[in-house]
Scaffold this motif. Structure first.
Motif, PDB file in Angstrom:
ATOM      1  N   GLU A  95       0.818  -1.214   0.000  1.00  0.00           N
ATOM      2  CA  GLU A  95       0.000   0.000   0.000  1.00  0.00           C
ATOM      3  C   GLU A  95       0.852   1.265   0.000  1.00  0.00           C
ATOM      4  O   GLU A  95       0.512   2.255  -0.678  1.00  0.00           O
ATOM      5  N   GLU A  96       1.942   1.244   0.719  1.00  0.00           N
ATOM      6  CA  GLU A  96       2.795   2.423   0.729  1.00  0.00           C
ATOM      7  C   GLU A  96       3.486   2.605  -0.613  1.00  0.00           C
ATOM      8  O   GLU A  96       3.727   3.731  -1.066  1.00  0.00           O
ATOM      9  N   GLY A  97       3.771   1.488  -1.282  1.00  0.00           N
ATOM     10  CA  GLY A  97       4.330   1.571  -2.629  1.00  0.00           C
ATOM     11  C   GLY A  97       3.353   2.184  -3.610  1.00  0.00           C
ATOM     12  O   GLY A  97       3.716   3.014  -4.450  1.00  0.00           O
ATOM     13  N   LEU A  98       2.078   1.790  -3.499  1.00  0.00           N
ATOM     14  CA  LEU A  98       1.049   2.379  -4.362  1.00  0.00           C
ATOM     15  C   LEU A  98       0.925   3.881  -4.117  1.00  0.00           C
ATOM     16  O   LEU A  98       0.873   4.678  -5.063  1.00  0.00           O
ATOM     17  N   ALA A  99       0.865   4.264  -2.841  1.00  0.00           N
ATOM     18  CA  ALA A  99       0.704   5.674  -2.514  1.00  0.00           C
ATOM     19  C   ALA A  99       1.887   6.500  -2.998  1.00  0.00           C
ATOM     20  O   ALA A  99       1.716   7.585  -3.583  1.00  0.00           O
ATOM     21  N   ALA A 100       3.088   6.002  -2.769  1.00  0.00           N
ATOM     22  CA  ALA A 100       4.275   6.751  -3.173  1.00  0.00           C
ATOM     23  C   ALA A 100       4.336   6.914  -4.684  1.00  0.00           C
ATOM     24  O   ALA A 100       4.710   7.978  -5.194  1.00  0.00           O
ATOM     25  N   GLU A 101       3.975   5.870  -5.418  1.00  0.00           N
ATOM     26  CA  GLU A 101       4.002   5.957  -6.882  1.00  0.00           C
ATOM     27  C   GLU A 101       2.942   6.936  -7.379  1.00  0.00           C
ATOM     28  O   GLU A 101       3.203   7.744  -8.278  1.00  0.00           O
ATOM     29  N   ALA A 102       1.753   6.884  -6.797  1.00  0.00           N
ATOM     30  CA  ALA A 102       0.700   7.808  -7.223  1.00  0.00           C
ATOM     31  C   ALA A 102       1.098   9.255  -6.965  1.00  0.00           C
ATOM     32  O   ALA A 102       0.756  10.153  -7.743  1.00  0.00           O
ATOM     33  N   GLU A 103       1.839   9.486  -5.899  1.00  0.00           N
ATOM     34  CA  GLU A 103       2.248  10.846  -5.553  1.00  0.00           C
ATOM     35  C   GLU A 103       3.296  11.412  -6.510  1.00  0.00           C
ATOM     36  O   GLU A 103       3.565  12.613  -6.497  1.00  0.00           O
ATOM     37  N   ARG A 104       3.853  10.561  -7.347  1.00  0.00           N
ATOM     38  CA  ARG A 104       4.800  11.043  -8.348  1.00  0.00           C
ATOM     39  C   ARG A 104       4.103  11.834  -9.445  1.00  0.00           C
ATOM     40  O   ARG A 104       4.737  12.597 -10.176  1.00  0.00           O
TER      41      ARG A 104
END
Length: 245
Positions: A199-208
């Motif tokens: 989930e943190e990987g998804l959030a971090a990627e979306a924030e790019r």
């Protein structure tokens, strides 16, 4: 809704479109007893990572991926040409119930984090069982479950989910599979660490990305995880199930 835009872009940063650790998925795939010529279908396959791993581990198997999302299927085609050249799975862009799948026609039925392709839990279990060969066909199922009763705030943060959408506890998930005529051969539960990394990987990627949809997508993940019990209320498991006679 197809996995387009924010969700599909975010998933490019994680190994699979589900939170299971790679070692657990690969271990379950390696343990499958697939004879040469085995027919494998993945419903709700998305970009087909699990299906491709099955084909890589079992060179005698043939694959079929079914999903309504054209963008995700395009990603699978590209990956398949690189990873299993000459053995690329057939691709059907359709909902599972409109794909003309043969009842009892598959040695292995894969559905991981995609029970929505069959109407969600628990109805999906009977539909997946029906696709498996009646004399011992196998279902590789990845499904979420509540580790505790979800709070109203947690359900709202999931987009207005309801408590009856998922089983309460891993035992309840296995009981539902058994009621659908599926015997558990192996069960692996996702660790909190793997779930967090996903989930943190998804959030971090979306924030790019700077568009509003991506920012909102990441925000929903982070806000839900910040709730009391937000990082531990939702569990996920990978079950290897055999269809009984």
């Amino acid at each position: 809704m197809p996995l387009t835009s924010a969700s599909l872009r975010a998933h490019a940063a994680v190994p699979m479109m589900n939170p299971m650790g790679e070692a657990d998925v690969d271990r379950a795939i390696a343990a499958l007893a697939l004879a040469p010529g085995a027919r494998v279908v993945e419903t709700g396959c998305g970009a087909g990572e699990v299906l491709l791993r099955v084909l890589e581990a079992h060179p005698g198997a043939t694959g079929l991926g079914v999903d309504p999302d054209a963008d995700a299927l395009d990603r699978m085609r590209v990956a398949a040409a690189r990873r299993v050249p000459g053995r690329e799975p057939e691709v059907v862009q359709a909902a599972a119930d409109a794909a003309g799948l043969e009842a009892g026609g598959f040695d292995l039925v894969v559905n991981v984090a995609a029970s929505h392709a069959h109407g969600g839990f628990p109805d999906a279990l009977a539909e997946l069982a029906a696709l498996a060969r009646p004399d011992g066909g196998v279902v590789l199922l990845g499904e979420a479950y509540w580790t505790r009763a979800p709070s109203p705030e947690f359900l709202e943060a999931l987009g207005g989910a309801t408590a009856d959408e998922l089983p309460l506890g891993l035992d309840a998930l296995q009981d539902a599979a058994r009621a659908a005529g599926l015997e558990a051969l192996a069960v692996a539960a996702c660790t909190e660490a793997d779930f967090a990394a996903y989930e943190e990987g998804l959030a971090a990627e979306a924030e790019r990305y700077d568009d509003a949809e991506a920012v909102a997508y990441a925000g929903r993940i982070r806000e839900r995880r910040a709730l009391p019990g937000g990082a531990s209320t939702l569990g996920f498991a990978l079950l290897t199930l055999r269809r009984g006679p």
